[in-house]
Design a protein around this motif. Structure first.
Motif, PDB file in Angstrom:
ATOM      1  N   MET A  72       0.849  -1.164   0.000  1.00  0.00           N
ATOM      2  CA  MET A  72       0.000   0.000   0.000  1.00  0.00           C
ATOM      3  C   MET A  72       0.902   1.237   0.000  1.00  0.00           C
ATOM      4  SD  MET A  72      -2.921   0.979   2.774  1.00  0.00           S
ATOM      5  CE  MET A  72      -4.395   0.615   1.877  1.00  0.00           C
ATOM      6  N   PHE A  73       0.586   2.206  -0.822  1.00  0.00           N
ATOM      7  CA  PHE A  73       1.383   3.427  -0.940  1.00  0.00           C
ATOM      8  C   PHE A  73       0.508   4.640  -0.678  1.00  0.00           C
ATOM      9  CE2 PHE A  73       3.044   0.293  -3.912  1.00  0.00           C
ATOM     10  CZ  PHE A  73       4.338   0.176  -3.457  1.00  0.00           C
ATOM     11  N   PHE A  74       1.087   5.605   0.027  1.00  0.00           N
ATOM     12  CA  PHE A  74       0.427   6.873   0.278  1.00  0.00           C
ATOM     13  C   PHE A  74       1.383   7.971  -0.158  1.00  0.00           C
ATOM     14  CE2 PHE A  74      -1.856   4.136   3.117  1.00  0.00           C
ATOM     15  CZ  PHE A  74      -3.131   4.678   3.216  1.00  0.00           C
ATOM     16  N   TYR A  75       0.864   9.006  -0.759  1.00  0.00           N
ATOM     17  CA  TYR A  75       1.678  10.149  -1.146  1.00  0.00           C
ATOM     18  C   TYR A  75       1.239  11.352  -0.329  1.00  0.00           C
ATOM     19  CZ  TYR A  75       3.180   7.313  -5.055  1.00  0.00           C
ATOM     20  OH  TYR A  75       3.722   6.318  -5.812  1.00  0.00           O
ATOM     21  N   GLY A  76       2.217  12.106   0.163  1.00  0.00           N
ATOM     22  CA  GLY A  76       1.923  13.270   0.971  1.00  0.00           C
ATOM     23  C   GLY A  76       2.956  14.350   0.747  1.00  0.00           C
ATOM     24  N   ASN A  77       3.097  15.222   1.719  1.00  0.00           N
ATOM     25  CA  ASN A  77       4.023  16.345   1.651  1.00  0.00           C
ATOM     26  C   ASN A  77       5.109  16.189   2.702  1.00  0.00           C
ATOM     27  OD1 ASN A  77       2.239  17.714  -0.249  1.00  0.00           O
ATOM     28  ND2 ASN A  77       0.920  18.023   1.517  1.00  0.00           N
ATOM     29  N   ALA A  78       6.326  16.532   2.322  1.00  0.00           N
ATOM     30  CA  ALA A  78       7.447  16.458   3.266  1.00  0.00           C
ATOM     31  C   ALA A  78       7.226  17.445   4.399  1.00  0.00           C
ATOM     32  CB  ALA A  78       8.751  16.767   2.543  1.00  0.00           C
ATOM     33  N   PHE A  79       7.628  17.039   5.585  1.00  0.00           N
ATOM     34  CA  PHE A  79       7.533  17.881   6.770  1.00  0.00           C
ATOM     35  C   PHE A  79       8.724  17.537   7.644  1.00  0.00           C
ATOM     36  CE2 PHE A  79       5.876  19.555  10.754  1.00  0.00           C
ATOM     37  CZ  PHE A  79       5.097  20.628  10.351  1.00  0.00           C
ATOM     38  N   GLY A  80       9.200  18.471   8.435  1.00  0.00           N
ATOM     39  CA  GLY A  80      10.355  18.193   9.290  1.00  0.00           C
ATOM     40  C   GLY A  80      11.630  18.089   8.474  1.00  0.00           C
ATOM     41  N   LYS A  81      12.511  17.194   8.903  1.00  0.00           N
ATOM     42  CA  LYS A  81      13.784  16.979   8.212  1.00  0.00           C
ATOM     43  C   LYS A  81      13.530  16.244   6.896  1.00  0.00           C
ATOM     44  CE  LYS A  81      18.025  14.391   8.442  1.00  0.00           C
ATOM     45  NZ  LYS A  81      18.638  13.200   8.982  1.00  0.00           N
ATOM     46  N   LYS A  82      14.199  16.660   5.851  1.00  0.00           N
ATOM     47  CA  LYS A  82      14.125  15.940   4.590  1.00  0.00           C
ATOM     48  C   LYS A  82      14.965  14.681   4.727  1.00  0.00           C
ATOM     49  CE  LYS A  82      11.909  19.326   2.556  1.00  0.00           C
ATOM     50  NZ  LYS A  82      11.141  19.910   3.622  1.00  0.00           N
ATOM     51  N   THR A 103      -4.877   9.524   7.431  1.00  0.00           N
ATOM     52  CA  THR A 103      -4.452   8.705   8.568  1.00  0.00           C
ATOM     53  C   THR A 103      -5.527   7.709   8.988  1.00  0.00           C
ATOM     54  OG1 THR A 103      -5.128  10.469  10.103  1.00  0.00           O
ATOM     55  CG2 THR A 103      -2.807  10.409   9.424  1.00  0.00           C
ATOM     56  N   ARG A 104      -6.786   8.036   8.790  1.00  0.00           N
ATOM     57  CA  ARG A 104      -7.853   7.086   9.145  1.00  0.00           C
ATOM     58  C   ARG A 104      -7.753   5.829   8.285  1.00  0.00           C
ATOM     59  NH1 ARG A 104     -13.043  10.676   8.762  1.00  0.00           N
ATOM     60  NH2 ARG A 104     -11.839  11.326   6.963  1.00  0.00           N
ATOM     61  N   ALA A 105      -7.529   6.000   6.991  1.00  0.00           N
ATOM     62  CA  ALA A 105      -7.391   4.841   6.098  1.00  0.00           C
ATOM     63  C   ALA A 105      -6.145   4.035   6.454  1.00  0.00           C
ATOM     64  CB  ALA A 105      -7.319   5.306   4.642  1.00  0.00           C
ATOM     65  N   LEU A 106      -5.060   4.716   6.789  1.00  0.00           N
ATOM     66  CA  LEU A 106      -3.826   4.025   7.146  1.00  0.00           C
ATOM     67  C   LEU A 106      -3.987   3.239   8.453  1.00  0.00           C
ATOM     68  CD1 LEU A 106      -0.920   3.425   6.438  1.00  0.00           C
ATOM     69  CD2 LEU A 106      -0.279   5.642   7.419  1.00  0.00           C
ATOM     70  N   ILE A 141       8.208   2.556   5.432  1.00  0.00           N
ATOM     71  CA  ILE A 141       9.255   3.494   5.041  1.00  0.00           C
ATOM     72  C   ILE A 141       8.577   4.765   4.561  1.00  0.00           C
ATOM     73  CG2 ILE A 141       9.393   2.551   2.692  1.00  0.00           C
ATOM     74  CD1 ILE A 141      12.444   3.155   2.807  1.00  0.00           C
ATOM     75  N   ILE A 142       9.125   5.912   4.961  1.00  0.00           N
ATOM     76  CA  ILE A 142       8.659   7.183   4.414  1.00  0.00           C
ATOM     77  C   ILE A 142       9.883   7.922   3.895  1.00  0.00           C
ATOM     78  CG2 ILE A 142       6.669   7.283   5.957  1.00  0.00           C
ATOM     79  CD1 ILE A 142       8.034   9.543   7.452  1.00  0.00           C
ATOM     80  N   SER A 143       9.693   8.660   2.810  1.00  0.00           N
ATOM     81  CA  SER A 143      10.834   9.343   2.214  1.00  0.00           C
ATOM     82  C   SER A 143      10.420  10.642   1.549  1.00  0.00           C
ATOM     83  CB  SER A 143      11.494   8.431   1.165  1.00  0.00           C
ATOM     84  OG  SER A 143      12.605   9.087   0.596  1.00  0.00           O
ATOM     85  N   SER A 144      11.248  11.648   1.733  1.00  0.00           N
ATOM     86  CA  SER A 144      11.105  12.905   0.999  1.00  0.00           C
ATOM     87  C   SER A 144      12.307  13.062   0.065  1.00  0.00           C
ATOM     88  CB  SER A 144      10.994  14.088   1.962  1.00  0.00           C
ATOM     89  OG  SER A 144      12.079  14.107   2.862  1.00  0.00           O
ATOM     90  N   GLU A 145      13.050  11.971  -0.119  1.00  0.00           N
ATOM     91  CA  GLU A 145      14.235  11.980  -0.976  1.00  0.00           C
ATOM     92  C   GLU A 145      13.990  11.326  -2.331  1.00  0.00           C
ATOM     93  OE1 GLU A 145      17.869  11.703   2.134  1.00  0.00           O
ATOM     94  OE2 GLU A 145      16.694   9.872   1.912  1.00  0.00           O
ATOM     95  N   THR A 146      13.091  10.336  -2.364  1.00  0.00           N
ATOM     96  CA  THR A 146      12.836   9.633  -3.620  1.00  0.00           C
ATOM     97  C   THR A 146      11.395   9.152  -3.669  1.00  0.00           C
ATOM     98  OG1 THR A 146      13.546   7.812  -5.059  1.00  0.00           O
ATOM     99  CG2 THR A 146      13.607   7.402  -2.694  1.00  0.00           C
ATOM    100  N   THR A 147      10.885   9.026  -4.880  1.00  0.00           N
ATOM    101  CA  THR A 147       9.574   8.426  -5.093  1.00  0.00           C
ATOM    102  C   THR A 147       9.711   7.111  -5.855  1.00  0.00           C
ATOM    103  OG1 THR A 147       9.280   9.724  -7.117  1.00  0.00           O
ATOM    104  CG2 THR A 147       8.331  10.632  -5.079  1.00  0.00           C
TER     105      THR A 147
END
Length: 164
Positions: A1-11, A103-106, A119-125
């Motif tokens: 399952m994949f979710f796409y969002g916006n980077a927040f905090g440290k990249k 977050t409810r679906a997750l 795993i979450i990443s703001s470095e690669t898709t």
């Protein structure tokens, strides 16, 4: 399952066992709670960060979670006693986060599928690259973490009353 969002905090990229918290307040205490050590934490309340962060609102000396997932992680805050915004706090603590997630679906997925790593990443898709990295993440099942998060200089004092 994949979710796409916006980077927040440290990249960056973060991995760990995914878990969730449904509290409406006390988010800074949750991030620093040793019981969440090494986990990727979903904050299931809609708005996280709206009252900022304060140096005194911690459970330990640093953030213990590996990463945070939220629906609305707020950069602006309203509490006049706050020291910083959630974004500034995450950057200072080098905490990777992702915003704009359902977050409810997750959480529903986790409740039906059980404990799992993420795993979450703001470095690669690149999904293939992320899946390969995720495969290398060890299970938390059976890990001895008490020695990692415990206070090394715990002093216990007992008071005993003796009847006359």
């Amino acid at each position: 399952m994949f979710f796409y969002g916006n980077a927040f905090g440290k990249k960056g990229t973060a991995t760990g066992e995914i878990c969730f918290n449904t509290g409406m307040t006390g988010y800074q205490e949750v991030f620093t709670d040793p019981s969440y050590y090494g986990q990727v934490l979903i904050m299931n309340n809609v708005h996280i960060g709206n009252y900022g962060v304060k140096d005194a609102d911690v459970e330990s000396d640093s953030v213990k979670v590996k990463a945070v997932i939220g629906r609305n992680l707020e950069e602006k805050y309203s509490r006049f006693m706050a020291n910083a915004s959630l974004q500034e706090y995450f950057e200072a603590q080098e905490l990777v986060a992702i915003d704009g997630i359902d977050t409810r679906a997750l959480v529903t997925h986790i409740r039906t599928q059980g404990a799992m790593n993420c795993i979450i990443s703001s470095e690669t898709t690149d999904i293939d690259k992320l899946e390969k990295e995720l495969e290398q993440v060890p299970s938390m099942n059976g890990l001895e973490l008490a020695s990692v998060i415990s206070n090394k200089s715990l002093l216990i004092s007992w008071v005993t009353r003796v009847a006359p």
